[in-house]
Write a protein that holds these residues in place. Structure first.
Motif, PDB file in Angstrom:
ATOM      1  N   MET A 105       0.702  -1.155  -0.030  1.00 59.05           N
ATOM      2  CA  MET A 105      -0.158   0.032   0.078  1.00 59.05           C
ATOM      3  C   MET A 105       1.065   1.053  -0.124  1.00 59.05           C
ATOM      4  O   MET A 105       1.699   1.485   0.852  1.00 59.05           O
ATOM      5  N   GLU A 106       0.713   2.466  -1.030  1.00 59.38           N
ATOM      6  CA  GLU A 106       1.658   3.190  -1.060  1.00 59.38           C
ATOM      7  C   GLU A 106       0.728   4.274  -0.283  1.00 59.38           C
ATOM      8  O   GLU A 106      -0.358   4.519  -0.110  1.00 59.38           O
ATOM      9  N   PHE A 107       1.822   5.188   0.546  1.00 59.88           N
ATOM     10  CA  PHE A 107       1.485   6.268   1.360  1.00 59.88           C
ATOM     11  C   PHE A 107       1.602   7.568   0.723  1.00 59.88           C
ATOM     12  O   PHE A 107       2.541   8.016  -0.057  1.00 59.88           O
ATOM     13  N   ALA A 167      -4.000   9.953  10.616  1.00 61.33           N
ATOM     14  CA  ALA A 167      -4.968   9.188   9.366  1.00 61.33           C
ATOM     15  C   ALA A 167      -4.080   8.056   9.114  1.00 61.33           C
ATOM     16  O   ALA A 167      -4.830   7.031   8.588  1.00 61.33           O
ATOM     17  N   ARG A 168      -2.737   7.974   8.603  1.00 59.43           N
ATOM     18  CA  ARG A 168      -2.109   6.886   8.340  1.00 59.43           C
ATOM     19  C   ARG A 168      -2.327   5.605   9.074  1.00 59.43           C
ATOM     20  O   ARG A 168      -2.571   4.565   8.844  1.00 59.43           O
ATOM     21  N   ILE A 169      -2.128   5.872  10.408  1.00 62.86           N
ATOM     22  CA  ILE A 169      -2.476   5.002  11.558  1.00 62.86           C
ATOM     23  C   ILE A 169      -3.598   4.427  11.460  1.00 62.86           C
ATOM     24  O   ILE A 169      -3.983   3.091  11.564  1.00 62.86           O
ATOM     25  N   VAL A 170      -4.822   5.022  11.407  1.00 59.21           N
ATOM     26  CA  VAL A 170      -6.114   4.501  11.282  1.00 59.21           C
ATOM     27  C   VAL A 170      -6.544   3.808  10.137  1.00 59.21           C
ATOM     28  O   VAL A 170      -6.725   2.573  10.065  1.00 59.21           O
ATOM     29  N   ARG A 171      -5.977   4.262   8.732  1.00 60.50           N
ATOM     30  CA  ARG A 171      -5.963   3.447   7.608  1.00 60.50           C
ATOM     31  C   ARG A 171      -5.327   2.157   7.699  1.00 60.50           C
ATOM     32  O   ARG A 171      -5.864   0.868   7.373  1.00 60.50           O
ATOM     33  N   MET A 172      -4.199   2.113   8.342  1.00 63.00           N
ATOM     34  CA  MET A 172      -3.328   0.682   8.416  1.00 63.00           C
ATOM     35  C   MET A 172      -3.993  -0.182   9.320  1.00 63.00           C
ATOM     36  O   MET A 172      -4.106  -1.359   8.995  1.00 63.00           O
ATOM     37  N   LEU A 225       8.084   4.279   9.087  1.00 62.29           N
ATOM     38  CA  LEU A 225       7.804   5.112   8.179  1.00 62.29           C
ATOM     39  C   LEU A 225       8.144   6.619   8.210  1.00 62.29           C
ATOM     40  O   LEU A 225       8.765   7.441   7.233  1.00 62.29           O
ATOM     41  N   GLN A 226       8.099   7.061   9.324  1.00 66.40           N
ATOM     42  CA  GLN A 226       8.471   8.677   9.687  1.00 66.40           C
ATOM     43  C   GLN A 226       9.801   8.749   9.461  1.00 66.40           C
ATOM     44  O   GLN A 226      10.426   9.578   9.148  1.00 66.40           O
ATOM     45  N   MET A 227      10.427   7.734   9.816  1.00 63.81           N
ATOM     46  CA  MET A 227      11.971   7.852   9.801  1.00 63.81           C
ATOM     47  C   MET A 227      12.364   7.941   8.456  1.00 63.81           C
ATOM     48  O   MET A 227      13.257   8.637   7.810  1.00 63.81           O
ATOM     49  N   SER A 286       3.955   0.071   2.293  1.00 59.38           N
ATOM     50  CA  SER A 286       4.045  -0.800   3.461  1.00 59.38           C
ATOM     51  C   SER A 286       3.172  -1.849   2.850  1.00 59.38           C
ATOM     52  O   SER A 286       2.253  -2.006   2.159  1.00 59.38           O
ATOM     53  N   CYS A 287       3.719  -3.137   3.541  1.00 58.11           N
ATOM     54  CA  CYS A 287       2.821  -4.300   2.999  1.00 58.11           C
ATOM     55  C   CYS A 287       2.608  -5.149   4.324  1.00 58.11           C
ATOM     56  O   CYS A 287       3.274  -5.231   5.348  1.00 58.11           O
ATOM     57  N   LEU A 288       1.317  -5.619   4.195  1.00 57.63           N
ATOM     58  CA  LEU A 288       0.861  -6.611   5.242  1.00 57.63           C
ATOM     59  C   LEU A 288       0.686  -8.032   4.762  1.00 57.63           C
ATOM     60  O   LEU A 288      -0.302  -8.128   3.660  1.00 57.63           O
TER      61      LEU A 288
END
Length: 229
Positions: free
Chosen positions: A20-22, A30-35, A62-64, A75-77
């Motif tokens: 999933m591209e960010f 918002a990213r944390i909620v989506r993931m 990701l923030q790093m 990111s991949c799950l």
């Protein structure tokens, strides 16, 4: 890559299913909620604490990467053979020198990067690899991180060991290189991730994915996910 050819090199790769591209401008909350929603939808049977831990630690990594100048982050799950949830993060950084020859010595550039990495990371696996795109430098190493405990609701920081792969690809279009960095905490399933990463590296191209289709060339099925960087 999408964008003006005047300032962005012709460098493309394809993401396999599960990535999933960010949006790099998106707010972390918002990213944390989506993931979290994605993990819940895909892995409902996985304990909530495991999903929360993976999502939050993944956000920190990701923030790093964004802070390091990433121009693409995904990111991949993945569900591993033992039915465990696993996560990894990929970023792409374009290194553009201010000045240099119109055509660079790509082999020499890759060799110099290998020498630098061996000096910087004496415990890492460093070597040269020949990809369909051309010669590149590969570095695999383990990193010890201290993830701020506040993002887990804790006072103390949380130690974590991650495995990192760096692939430095000298560009065909002129001076500079593209650095692909992949990080995961799931070292237990490293063999599976190597298979995923090998597919991404083999897909690197100077041509936009799909261009060959217009002239009738055959391309392997990648699950319909393509990404320029």
């Amino acid at each position: 890559m999408s964008g003006s050819a005047a300032d962005i090199p012709n460098f493309w790769f394809e993401l396999p299913p599960g990535f999933m591209e960010f949006d790099l401008e998106e707010e972390p909350e918002a990213r944390i909620v989506r993931m979290t929603d994605a993990a819940e939808a895909l892995f409902a049977a996985v304990p909530p604490e495991q999903k929360f831990s993976l999502v939050v630690s993944g956000e920190y990594i990701l923030q790093m990467m964004i802070a390091a100048g990433a121009e693409h982050v995904s990111s991949c799950l993945l569900r591993m053979p033992d039915d465990r949830l696993s996560q990894g993060t990929l970023c792409v950084i374009v290194e553009r020198p201010e000045a240099g020859p119109a055509v660079q010595d790509r082999r020499g550039s890759a060799q110099r990067t290998a020498v630098q990495w061996r000096e910087l990371y004496p415990d890492a696996e460093v070597g040269l690899v020949m990809l369909p795109y051309g010669i590149s430098t590969l570095c695999i190493r383990d990193l010890e991180l201290e993830i701020p405990g506040v993002i887990f609701g804790l006072k103390e920081s949380v130690p974590a060991v991650v495995r990192q792969v760096q692939v430095c690809v000298p560009l065909k279009a002129g001076p500079g290189s593209v650095l692909l960095v992949f990080v995961t905490e799931d070292r237990e399933h490293w063999a599976e991730y190597l298979t995923v990463l090998t597919g991404i590296m083999k897909s690197i191209s100077a041509e936009e994915p799909g261009a060959e289709d217009s002239v009738g060339a055959e391309r392997p099925d990648t699950g319909g996910m393509e990404q320029g960087a």
